[in-house]
Scaffold this motif. Structure first.
Motif, PDB file in Angstrom:
ATOM      1  N   GLU A  61     107.346  48.830  61.792  1.00 29.19           N
ATOM      2  CA  GLU A  61     107.441  48.626  60.342  1.00 29.19           C
ATOM      3  C   GLU A  61     108.876  48.721  59.826  1.00 29.19           C
ATOM      4  OE1 GLU A  61     104.859  51.394  58.464  1.00 29.19           O
ATOM      5  OE2 GLU A  61     103.039  50.521  59.290  1.00 29.19           O
ATOM      6  N   VAL A  62     109.688  49.606  60.436  1.00 31.44           N
ATOM      7  CA  VAL A  62     111.031  49.824  59.894  1.00 31.44           C
ATOM      8  C   VAL A  62     112.096  48.955  60.561  1.00 31.44           C
ATOM      9  CG1 VAL A  62     110.474  52.193  59.256  1.00 31.44           C
ATOM     10  CG2 VAL A  62     111.521  51.750  61.479  1.00 31.44           C
ATOM     11  N   CYS A  63     111.757  48.289  61.660  1.00 28.72           N
ATOM     12  CA  CYS A  63     112.749  47.473  62.365  1.00 28.72           C
ATOM     13  C   CYS A  63     113.153  46.281  61.497  1.00 28.72           C
ATOM     14  CB  CYS A  63     112.196  46.984  63.695  1.00 28.72           C
ATOM     15  SG  CYS A  63     113.365  45.939  64.603  1.00 28.72           S
ATOM     16  N   PRO A  64     114.451  46.137  61.165  1.00 32.74           N
ATOM     17  CA  PRO A  64     114.847  45.038  60.264  1.00 32.74           C
ATOM     18  C   PRO A  64     114.959  43.687  60.954  1.00 32.74           C
ATOM     19  CG  PRO A  64     116.770  46.345  60.849  1.00 32.74           C
ATOM     20  CD  PRO A  64     115.586  47.026  61.482  1.00 32.74           C
ATOM     21  N   VAL A  65     114.918  43.656  62.289  1.00 30.62           N
ATOM     22  CA  VAL A  65     115.105  42.388  62.999  1.00 30.62           C
ATOM     23  C   VAL A  65     113.903  42.027  63.867  1.00 30.62           C
ATOM     24  CG1 VAL A  65     117.615  42.513  62.971  1.00 30.62           C
ATOM     25  CG2 VAL A  65     116.359  43.587  64.850  1.00 30.62           C
ATOM     26  N   ASP A  66     112.795  42.751  63.723  1.00 35.68           N
ATOM     27  CA  ASP A  66     111.555  42.428  64.428  1.00 35.68           C
ATOM     28  C   ASP A  66     111.773  42.356  65.945  1.00 35.68           C
ATOM     29  OD1 ASP A  66     108.842  41.841  64.636  1.00 35.68           O
ATOM     30  OD2 ASP A  66     109.167  39.675  64.559  1.00 35.68           O
ATOM     31  N   CYS A  67     112.401  43.416  66.496  1.00 39.37           N
ATOM     32  CA  CYS A  67     112.685  43.387  67.933  1.00 39.37           C
ATOM     33  C   CYS A  67     111.784  44.318  68.730  1.00 39.37           C
ATOM     34  CB  CYS A  67     114.152  43.722  68.198  1.00 39.37           C
ATOM     35  SG  CYS A  67     114.590  45.456  67.965  1.00 39.37           S
ATOM     36  N   ILE A  68     110.752  44.912  68.082  1.00 40.21           N
ATOM     37  CA  ILE A  68     109.842  45.831  68.764  1.00 40.21           C
ATOM     38  C   ILE A  68     108.470  45.171  68.878  1.00 40.21           C
ATOM     39  CG2 ILE A  68     108.844  48.143  68.777  1.00 40.21           C
ATOM     40  CD1 ILE A  68     111.175  49.039  67.000  1.00 40.21           C
ATOM     41  N   HIS A  69     107.960  45.115  70.097  1.00 37.96           N
ATOM     42  CA  HIS A  69     106.699  44.404  70.341  1.00 37.96           C
ATOM     43  C   HIS A  69     105.881  45.145  71.398  1.00 37.96           C
ATOM     44  CE1 HIS A  69     108.121  40.845  68.127  1.00 37.96           C
ATOM     45  NE2 HIS A  69     109.300  41.116  68.678  1.00 37.96           N
ATOM     46  N   PRO A  70     104.556  44.859  71.477  1.00 39.35           N
ATOM     47  CA  PRO A  70     103.787  44.082  70.509  1.00 39.35           C
ATOM     48  C   PRO A  70     103.430  44.924  69.288  1.00 39.35           C
ATOM     49  CG  PRO A  70     102.369  44.792  72.305  1.00 39.35           C
ATOM     50  CD  PRO A  70     103.753  45.256  72.652  1.00 39.35           C
ATOM     51  N   GLY A  71     103.455  44.313  68.114  1.00 43.22           N
ATOM     52  CA  GLY A  71     103.070  45.004  66.897  1.00 43.22           C
ATOM     53  C   GLY A  71     101.568  44.962  66.691  1.00 43.22           C
ATOM     54  N   PRO A  72     101.058  45.733  65.744  1.00 41.12           N
ATOM     55  CA  PRO A  72      99.604  45.793  65.507  1.00 41.12           C
ATOM     56  C   PRO A  72      98.972  44.452  65.159  1.00 41.12           C
ATOM     57  CG  PRO A  72     100.714  47.599  64.392  1.00 41.12           C
ATOM     58  CD  PRO A  72     101.788  46.686  64.892  1.00 41.12           C
ATOM     59  N   ASP A  73      99.763  43.517  64.636  1.00 42.56           N
ATOM     60  CA  ASP A  73      99.214  42.218  64.244  1.00 42.56           C
ATOM     61  C   ASP A  73      99.477  41.143  65.284  1.00 42.56           C
ATOM     62  OD1 ASP A  73      98.345  43.198  61.661  1.00 42.56           O
ATOM     63  OD2 ASP A  73     100.472  43.277  61.156  1.00 42.56           O
ATOM     64  N   GLU A  74      99.931  41.557  66.480  1.00 40.49           N
ATOM     65  CA  GLU A  74     100.171  40.611  67.558  1.00 40.49           C
ATOM     66  C   GLU A  74      99.046  40.695  68.579  1.00 40.49           C
ATOM     67  OE1 GLU A  74     105.047  40.547  67.402  1.00 40.49           O
ATOM     68  OE2 GLU A  74     104.051  41.871  68.828  1.00 40.49           O
ATOM     69  N   PRO A  75      98.743  39.612  69.252  1.00 43.35           N
ATOM     70  CA  PRO A  75      97.579  39.575  70.145  1.00 43.35           C
ATOM     71  C   PRO A  75      97.578  40.626  71.249  1.00 43.35           C
ATOM     72  CG  PRO A  75      98.426  37.353  69.752  1.00 43.35           C
ATOM     73  CD  PRO A  75      99.413  38.299  69.137  1.00 43.35           C
ATOM     74  N   GLY A  76      98.752  41.005  71.750  1.00 47.71           N
ATOM     75  CA  GLY A  76      98.785  41.913  72.888  1.00 47.71           C
ATOM     76  C   GLY A  76      98.742  43.387  72.554  1.00 47.71           C
ATOM     77  N   PHE A  77      98.665  43.740  71.275  1.00 50.93           N
ATOM     78  CA  PHE A  77      98.800  45.145  70.895  1.00 50.93           C
ATOM     79  C   PHE A  77      97.706  46.009  71.521  1.00 50.93           C
ATOM     80  CE2 PHE A  77      97.908  48.683  67.938  1.00 50.93           C
ATOM     81  CZ  PHE A  77      99.137  49.317  67.976  1.00 50.93           C
ATOM     82  N   GLY A  78      96.479  45.544  71.486  1.00 52.16           N
ATOM     83  CA  GLY A  78      95.365  46.360  71.972  1.00 52.16           C
ATOM     84  C   GLY A  78      95.416  46.619  73.465  1.00 52.16           C
ATOM     85  N   ALA A  79      96.078  45.737  74.226  1.00 51.10           N
ATOM     86  CA  ALA A  79      96.134  45.884  75.681  1.00 51.10           C
ATOM     87  C   ALA A  79      97.427  46.533  76.152  1.00 51.10           C
ATOM     88  CB  ALA A  79      95.990  44.511  76.344  1.00 51.10           C
ATOM     89  N   ALA A  80      98.365  46.776  75.242  1.00 49.63           N
ATOM     90  CA  ALA A  80      99.670  47.310  75.641  1.00 49.63           C
ATOM     91  C   ALA A  80      99.587  48.799  75.949  1.00 49.63           C
ATOM     92  CB  ALA A  80     100.695  47.061  74.538  1.00 49.63           C
TER      93      ALA A  80
END
Length: 536
Positions: A17-36
């Motif tokens: 949420e706080v990353c200003p350049v979206d460099c942290i993955h997978p986020g909660p709204d990305e497909p891989g979040f549940g399997a990470a």
């Protein structure tokens, strides 16, 4: 320079949420979040702002030049995730926040003061759709549920997430009522009569039975009982376990199984530096266990533990982790995977680690952890006490302690529908089916899966549903007696956040005197007595 996420990542995603350049993955709204297994920082896109480090509730993020030696592999692991998965998918659009809701404050009771309950409270406290009054209730005299009584006592960084929950407890919209049990002190109907809605985040605290012959023998126990005992849960602190035999067997190989193995094999220094309950510290320090065999019914390719959990054991110089190369034939390699996702990255990481362990020369360590696969238990052996386990291929393993780490089940609430077997509340997007104005989140909603931070997205879904129902006029205004009046009439001794703070301070100061993080009070009446000093 880049920042690096390490072993204790709880998947809370505050960093995203706080990353200003979206460099942290997978986020909660990305497909891989549940399997990470964890989250990762892209080393080429990080701008070294440090916002993620400040936001992390479990101290899992470091600048690359300050990563502790024990976590050094995570510098490469973060980079490897992006090399493996390539360009990240676009996150799914967030659901609209919804229109403002007119009227007086929405009164919500959140039953269960573990992580899921606090994430629900956070979401409600942050909403701008309406004013909200939130009451967080727990049957125990202490908050934080799984964090206090489930997280391994040597995972002190993970327990730091409680500081984040404590901030929510201080929010102007939140009040707390601990030592209050629904069904004992007030009924579900009475609680609902005092609020617009009730959210049950009561977790899954009972161990599953395997129905094996001999399961009732002394020395046969569930992970729920053993974990509760060494963490000082008031319902389990008085239990005792046979620890004299040199070997223990754990049935199941998830992260809980590895936690159990690590604690059973830990040396006295490691035990003392944890927040292990006093009685458990004394018992485990004198334990005769020198080997723990962790068994699983399926092959190594289906191992339920995560690679960070196994890596911590593999790096312990006092434990020799034993894996038979013959058990690893079904493991994937990077060339085998058709899709390069967070899930397949986790599978390859785990497979590579297991292969490395199988190839590693045996250590001259004092203790051993043996990982076995393809073994289905058929009987727990012994006459008057546990003597071992028999498996379907006829093999018998001698042991004085057998622990079932094969899952947890929820305990229902009178007056609220629940599923037979699992104990979960049947629901649609968090709204409990078959009753009015009742919701659920966390393990009571989806079963015992995920890590602490997984509960955050789960709670957000439930709160969206609740607020949408309120906007639609589906939640009746409270028409019954207030919760505080009901509790006062019945003489219930309530512990609030000030009382918990008094108990927390007492435990920390007592621990400091003996060189420990805290000295847990495990007797419920004593907890209530100390908490009551806040009113003096």
């Amino acid at each position: 320079m880049t920042y690096v996420i390490t072993q204790s990542c709880c998947n809370d995603a505050s960093c995203v949420e706080v990353c200003p350049v979206d460099c942290i993955h997978p986020g909660p709204d990305e497909p891989g979040f549940g399997a990470a297994e964890m989250l990762y920082i892209h080393p080429d896109e990080c701008i070294d702002c440090g916002a993620c480090e400040d936001a992390c509730p479990v101290n899992a993020i470091f600048p690359d030049y300050e990563v502790p030696d024990a976590f050094a592999p995570y510098v490469d692991i973060n980079a490897a995730f992006f090399e493996f998965t390539g360009e990240q998918d676009e996150p799914a659009p967030l659901p609209p926040a919804g229109a403002k809701i007119p009227g007086g404050p929405l009164k919500v009771a959140v039953v269960g003061a573990g992580p899921a309950g606090w994430y629900v409270a956070q979401e409600l406290a942050a909403t701008r759709r309406c004013d909200v009054e939130i009451t967080v209730i727990d049957r125990l005299a202490t908050p934080y549920g799984l964090v206090r009584y489930g997280v391994a006592p040597d995972h002190l960084d993970t327990k730091e997430v409680a500081e984040d929950f404590a901030k929510t407890a201080r929010h102007r919209r939140v009040r707390t009522r601990y030592n209050v049990e629904i069904g004992r002190d007030v009924t579900h109907e009475e609680l609902l009569g005092a609020h617009h809605a009730v959210v049950y985040t009561t977790g899954a605290g009972e161990g599953r039975s395997l129905g094996l012959p001999g399961e009732e023998l002394p020395g046969s126990t569930s992970a729920a009982e053993l974990v509760g005992w060494y963490n000082g849960h008031p319902d389990r602190a008085a239990l005792t376990f046979p620890l004299a035999h040199e070997r223990a067997v754990v049935i199941g190989n998830g992260n809980v199984a590895l936690d159990l193995a690590r604690l059973l094999l830990a040396d006295e220094e490691a035990l003392t530096s944890s927040d292990l309950a006093p009685a458990a510290l004394a018992a485990l320090s004198a334990s005769g266990i020198r080997e723990v065999v962790v068994t699983a019914r399926r092959g190594a390719e289906h191992a339920a533990f995560t690679s960070p959990e196994l890596r911590a054991l593999a790096d312990d110089p006092g434990i020799d982790v034993v894996v038979d190369e013959a058990d690893l034939a079904g493991l994937p390699t990077e060339d085998d995977v058709a899709e390069r996702t967070a899930g397949t990255f986790a599978a390859v990481q785990k497979a590579d680690l297991l292969r490395d362990l199988a190839a590693r020369p045996r250590r001259d360590a004092a203790k051993r952890l043996v990982l076995r696969f393809g073994l289905t238990p058929t009987e727990i052996l012994g006459a008057d006490t546990v003597a071992g386990v028999r498996f379907d291929d006829g093999e018998e393993i001698e042991a004085g302690l057998v622990v079932r780490a094969t899952g947890y089940r929820s305990v229902g609430v009178d007056g609220v529908p629940n599923e037979k077997g699992s104990g979960r509340f049947p629901h649609e997007a968090g709204r409990v089916i078959g009753t009015e104005a009742t919701y659920t989140a966390g393990w009571a909603k989806r079963g015992p899966s995920g890590v602490i931070g997984t509960n955050r997205a789960c709670a957000a879904e439930t709160v969206r549903t609740l607020l949408d129902d309120h906007a639609a006029g589906s939640l009746a205004a409270p028409a019954g007696e207030s919760l505080d009046d009901l509790l006062a009439e019945r003489g219930v001794i309530v512990v609030d956040q000030a009382g918990w703070n008094t108990l927390d301070t007492h435990e920390r100061e007592a621990g400091k005197e003996i060189g420990r993080p805290r000295a847990k009070v495990t007797d419920r009446e004593e907890q209530v007595r100390i908490a009551a000093l806040a009113r003096v």
